[in-house]
Design a protein around this motif. Structure first.
Motif, PDB file in Angstrom:
ATOM      1  N   LYS A   1       0.818  -1.206   0.000  1.00 56.79           N
ATOM      2  CA  LYS A   1       0.000   0.000   0.000  1.00 56.79           C
ATOM      3  C   LYS A   1       0.854   1.260   0.000  1.00 56.79           C
ATOM      4  CE  LYS A   1      -0.330   0.037   5.062  1.00 56.79           C
ATOM      5  NZ  LYS A   1      -1.233   0.061   6.221  1.00 56.79           N
TER       6      LYS A   1
ATOM      7  N   MET B   1      -3.273   9.710  -1.320  1.00 55.46           N
ATOM      8  CA  MET B   1      -2.991   8.343  -1.764  1.00 55.46           C
ATOM      9  C   MET B   1      -2.816   7.382  -0.596  1.00 55.46           C
ATOM     10  SD  MET B   1      -2.701   8.013  -5.147  1.00 55.46           S
ATOM     11  CE  MET B   1      -1.482   6.730  -5.424  1.00 55.46           C
TER      12      MET B   1
ATOM     13  N   CYS C   1      -4.189   3.654  -0.373  1.00 53.22           N
ATOM     14  CA  CYS C   1      -4.406   2.988  -1.662  1.00 53.22           C
ATOM     15  C   CYS C   1      -3.482   1.785  -1.800  1.00 53.22           C
ATOM     16  CB  CYS C   1      -4.153   3.968  -2.810  1.00 53.22           C
ATOM     17  SG  CYS C   1      -5.394   5.247  -3.000  1.00 53.22           S
ATOM     18  N   GLU C   2      -3.939   0.807  -2.550  1.00 53.88           N
ATOM     19  CA  GLU C   2      -3.155  -0.403  -2.755  1.00 53.88           C
ATOM     20  C   GLU C   2      -2.267  -0.248  -3.991  1.00 53.88           C
ATOM     21  OE1 GLU C   2      -3.544  -2.562  -0.399  1.00 53.88           O
ATOM     22  OE2 GLU C   2      -5.414  -1.795   0.475  1.00 53.88           O
TER      23      GLU C   2
ATOM     24  N   TYR D   1      -5.570  -4.988  -7.566  1.00 50.84           N
ATOM     25  CA  TYR D   1      -6.163  -3.673  -7.773  1.00 50.84           C
ATOM     26  C   TYR D   1      -5.590  -3.030  -9.034  1.00 50.84           C
ATOM     27  CZ  TYR D   1      -7.774  -4.076  -2.935  1.00 50.84           C
ATOM     28  OH  TYR D   1      -8.376  -4.501  -1.780  1.00 50.84           O
TER      29      TYR D   1
ATOM     30  N   PRO E   1      -3.422   3.026  -9.148  1.00 51.17           N
ATOM     31  CA  PRO E   1      -4.076   4.313  -8.872  1.00 51.17           C
ATOM     32  C   PRO E   1      -3.284   5.484  -9.452  1.00 51.17           C
ATOM     33  CG  PRO E   1      -2.882   3.572  -6.928  1.00 51.17           C
ATOM     34  CD  PRO E   1      -2.733   2.482  -7.969  1.00 51.17           C
TER      35      PRO E   1
ATOM     36  N   ARG F   1      -6.795  12.301  -6.917  1.00 46.90           N
ATOM     37  CA  ARG F   1      -7.084  12.400  -5.485  1.00 46.90           C
ATOM     38  C   ARG F   1      -6.628  13.721  -4.871  1.00 46.90           C
ATOM     39  NH1 ARG F   1      -6.546   7.411  -7.314  1.00 46.90           N
ATOM     40  NH2 ARG F   1      -7.965   5.829  -6.482  1.00 46.90           N
TER      41      ARG F   1
ATOM     42  N   THR G   1     -12.063   8.876  -6.040  1.00 48.79           N
ATOM     43  CA  THR G   1     -11.169   8.442  -4.957  1.00 48.79           C
ATOM     44  C   THR G   1     -11.190   6.938  -4.694  1.00 48.79           C
ATOM     45  OG1 THR G   1     -12.917   8.912  -3.330  1.00 48.79           O
ATOM     46  CG2 THR G   1     -11.341  10.679  -3.821  1.00 48.79           C
ATOM     47  N   ARG G   2     -12.232   6.227  -5.107  1.00 51.13           N
ATOM     48  CA  ARG G   2     -12.312   4.795  -4.832  1.00 51.13           C
ATOM     49  C   ARG G   2     -11.410   4.034  -5.790  1.00 51.13           C
ATOM     50  NH1 ARG G   2     -17.224   4.333  -5.636  1.00 51.13           N
ATOM     51  NH2 ARG G   2     -17.130   3.518  -7.783  1.00 51.13           N
ATOM     52  N   GLN G   3     -10.639   3.101  -5.264  1.00 50.14           N
ATOM     53  CA  GLN G   3      -9.748   2.282  -6.087  1.00 50.14           C
ATOM     54  C   GLN G   3     -10.441   0.974  -6.431  1.00 50.14           C
ATOM     55  OE1 GLN G   3      -6.048   1.215  -4.233  1.00 50.14           O
ATOM     56  NE2 GLN G   3      -5.095   0.593  -6.160  1.00 50.14           N
TER      57      GLN G   3
END
Length: 806
Positions: free
Chosen positions: A630, A656, A659-660, A694, A697, A702, A721-723
């Motif tokens: 992450k 960030m 986030c993954e 994932y 990103p 963001r 904003t959603r990953q």
């Protein structure tokens, strides 16, 4: 009693050495070997096997996990080093090195490699052995349905008078992919290795590898395009021209490697190995360009039904009309011929001319039977000249070398020249245009490694300290950035990379071993990440900093007659990372150069693998990993206008954290079973799993300017904003082989089947788009992110190989 133990030890040592090669029952050179003196035994020999840093997890999972993007431990690919006798080499030479007989050893994570300071992502080393192969000749042919159709290999090794040894290899691949239209490979790799022993302890070797290749590639696309065409392997890069398939994205490479090695024994305890390597050549990647016209890329968002909103476009996509779904080459040529000479569309090459040099000198001193010192210096120069070159005018006669994006600009339409010193140049096929610059890295350093082994204890200390200088030189004077802003040399950006690594291990018995390792390092950023717009701007990022890396590992290894087991706890933190991106900013309506600085990531987890010999003929392989990869810091974003370096967003915070990391499955598992039957028969089956994946990103989405101002509703804010999490991937593979043994040769036929389930819905990888879409319901203006881009994995595929060794 002591005499009996010594006698038993002297008997077991050669037996143990012979047991390492159970298949080599015939050794034709046994009678020629001279009788050697009896060596004084060292009790540490009992523990060397369990202390060896074998990468059991990598051995079981390489090529056996699902065919998805797999960044091991969530680390950047550049954190894994590939070394040939101390000099870092590119992936493009690995196949030739294996054919030429180089021995490959992989060290995972922080494992100690002789003479190498190492990186957090591990090391892959190659070296040419001193001995001669038992079967020095190889001829092989293979058939597959992925990337190419037919391949062939030949290799030979021989010794002749006066201490000379020679090995030569040739690898050929050709044909079109049977699943993805437009994908093909035409490649030849030739290699030659010469080695000469002379004098007392002197050896000189020369290696040359030439790997020319032409490859048609495929591009990622949006889910809308995949759904409309009903094809998960849809490739928007190709189209029809005169009834033939033509790909717009083709890689052409010819980058030879030459390497010279000299080794000499300076004394009874000290030796020197010096290496000089040179890599030079050209790599090109073609793509379509357009001038004051509509984009020719069929899956551009402006060409999809979701944007056009008309039924006709939707029906054309559903019917797979190639005029809509693929590049319409015939239409591009027709429009060029109607334009009166100047091209509306053209096919250009993004070219890189490489010239990389490296020198490495390593001294090895064995102070006693347990302590070995390795120390030396290295020098490197990496020079890449980048430019655009016109490949095909598609029926037109010329283009003018100006910045077409500024033609209609009210402010900068009088500053169009790409090369102010040669204004208004007429460009024909084969000419350079657009931009022309070079990035150069010069570095030197010193490294030291101390390896100590006692009866049960092992310690390894490594240190590297260097000095790097990065600069840009512009060969065109851009009118937007006149004088030294674009032409000539930029300021020199200097860094002091270093690596400090410590490792300690204890063997509880000849079968059980525990090891702990830690590392701190700083590495120089990639040269292209230090300039806002290296194509035509000498401006560097503010306060450039090296990327800091901190890592720790705890390893346990068990070796035995039935079970080999290895487990690793790892943790890696990278701080002060930097990235540079060029994009069109939809919120500001300008092209921008964006610097992302202060990137921080953390990876931690566990890897475990086991090899179990169920019986004489059955073997079981198990491997699994679980971790969390992450972002742990919020980076800063500075976006500058591409025309005047004015600020669009300065030091903006990108949220960030949490986030993954994309392209890195956080859960993996593998189970495989192999059977080695009588009379050369064998088979293997394996099942692999990759989960918690994932998309990659994008930091820009963001920031407050994008997500805050654009996401005015909860739905749109979440979209920014959603990953996105990708579906878990499962694969099932199987292989069958048969070997025919002759007096001094072996014929082997093998068939490998990949992805037996034929699952066509597995996403290989994806990334978020930088673009923002404007939606105008009535008098309002809403913003939403563009759809992510995906690539799907290949379905069921096969490899059939027939090889003959003699």
């Amino acid at each position: 009693m002591l005499k009996r133990c010594c006698a038993l030890l002297c008997f077991l040592l050669p037996c143990a050495a012979a047991a390492q090669y159970p298949g080599d029952e015939y050794y034709p050179y046994a009678e020629r070997e001279e009788r050697r003196e009896l060596l004084t035994t060292d009790s540490a020999v009992f523990y060397r096997a369990v202390q060896s840093p074998s990468d059991l997890y990598g051995l079981h999972t390489d090529f056996n996990l699902p065919q998805v993007a797999l960044r091991r431990r969530g680390l950047d690919y550049r954190l894994e080093r590939t070394s040939l006798t101390g000099v870092e080499v590119s992936y493009r030479y690995l196949a030739a090195l294996r054919l030429l007989g180089a021995e490959e050893q992989r060290y995972a994570g922080l494992a100690a490699a002789p003479g190498e300071p190492g990186t957090a992502g591990g090391i892959r080393t190659f070296r040419f052995p001193d001995g001669e192969p038992l079967q020095p000749f190889l001829a092989s042919v293979r058939f597959t349905d992925r990337n190419y159709l037919v391949g062939a290999k030949v290799a030979a090794a021989s010794s002749f008078g006066n201490g000379w040894r020679i090995s030569a290899a040739l690898d050929v691949r050709t044909g079109r992919d049977m699943h993805v239209e437009g994908v093909f490979t035409n490649a030849v790799t030739a290699g030659l290795h010469l080695a000469k022993r002379f004098g007392e302890g002197h050896e000189l070797s020369v290696l040359c590898i030439v790997p020319p290749s032409v490859r048609g590639t495929r591009l990622s696309s949006s889910e809308e395009a995949f759904t409309l065409t009903g094809d998960r392997l849809y490739n928007p890069a190709w189209g029809w021209q005169d009834g033939k398939v033509r790909n717009s994205r083709v890689r052409r490479e010819t980058v030879p490697l030459a390497l010279f090695t000299y080794g000499v024994s300076l004394s009874a305890s000290t030796s020197l190995a010096a290496v000089l390597a040179a890599e030079a050549g050209v790599a090109k990647y073609s793509m379509l360009d357009w001038y004051d016209a509509r984009t020719p890329m069929p899956d551009n968002y402006r060409c999809l039904p979701s944007y056009t909103g008309d039924r006709e476009t939707e029906l054309a996509w559903l019917a797979n009309d190639p005029r809509y779904t693929q590049v319409d080459w015939d239409e591009l040529i027709r429009q060029n011929r109607m334009a009166g000479g100047h091209a509306v569309y053209a096919l250009e090459d993004r070219a890189e001319r490489l010239c990389n040099l490296a020198f490495d000198a390593l001294f090895t001193t064995e102070t006693d039977a347990r302590l070995t010192l390795r120390y030396g210096v290295f020098v490197r120069r990496e020079h890449t000249r980048s430019y655009k070159q016109m490949r095909d005018l598609l029926g037109a006669e010329y283009v003018t070398d100006i910045d077409r994006f500024l033609v209609d600009d009210d402010t900068y339409s009088n500053k169009l020249q790409n090369d102010l010193r040669h204004p208004g140049r007429t460009i024909r096929e084969g000419d350079r245009f657009g931009y022309d610059y070079a990035l150069t890295l010069r570095g030197a350093g010193f490294r030291l490694q101390a390896d100590y082994r006692s009866d049960r204890f092992r310690a390894d200390l490594s240190a590297m300290l260097g000095s790097d200088a990065v600069s840009r030189r512009g060969y065109y004077e851009k009118q937007l950035f006149p004088g030294a802003q674009s032409y000539g040399r930029s300021r020199v950006v200097r860094f002091t990379p270093y690596t400090l690594k410590a490792l300690a291990g204890w063997a509880f018995s000849p079968r059980h071993y525990l090891e702990i390792a830690a590392m701190a390092a700083a590495r120089t950023p990639a040269a292209e990440d230090l300039f806002y717009q290296p194509l035509y701007n000498n401006r560097t990022v503010d306060n450039p900093a090296p990327e800091r890396i901190y890592a720790a590992e705890l390893n346990y290894r068990l070796t035995g007659p039935v079970v080999d087991f290895q487990a690793t706890l790892f943790a890696v933190t990278t701080l002060d990372g930097s990235e540079m991106r060029r994009y069109y900013d939809d919120m500001a309506s300008v092209y921008c150069d964006m610097a992302v600085t202060g990137v921080g990531r953390m990876s931690y987890g566990v890897e475990a693998a086991a090899g179990i010999r169920l019986s004489y003929r059955w073997q079981l392989s198990l491997a699994a990993s679980a971790g969390r990869y992450k972002y742990v810091r919020d980076p800063r974003i500075t976006a500058l206008s591409d025309v005047d370096n004015s600020a669009v967003d300065m030091r903006a915070v990108s949220r960030m954290r949490g986030c993954e990391v994309g392209g890195a499955p956080q859960l993996t598992a593998l189970a495989g079973i192999a059977y080695f039957g009588p009379k050369g028969w064998g088979c293997r089956a394996s099942a692999g799993y990759a989960g918690r994946r994932y998309v990659e990103p994008m930091p820009l989405r963001r920031t407050d300017r994008i997500a805050g101002q654009g996401g005015i509703t909860r739905e749109f804010f979440d979209a920014f904003t959603r990953q996105e999490r990708l579906a878990d991937a499962i694969t099932l593979d199987a292989s069958l082989f048969k070997s025919f043994y002759f007096e001094r040769s072996r014929l082997t036929a093998s068939l490998m089947l990949r992805n037996l389930t034929g699952n066509a819905d597995t996403v290989y990888g994806g990334y978020e788009s930088l673009r923002v879409r404007r939606i105008r319901p009535g008098d309002d203006t809403l913003y939403a992110p563009h759809a992510s881009r995906y690539t799907y994995a290949w379905p069921r595929s096969f490899y059939l190989t027939i090889s003959y060794r003699f």
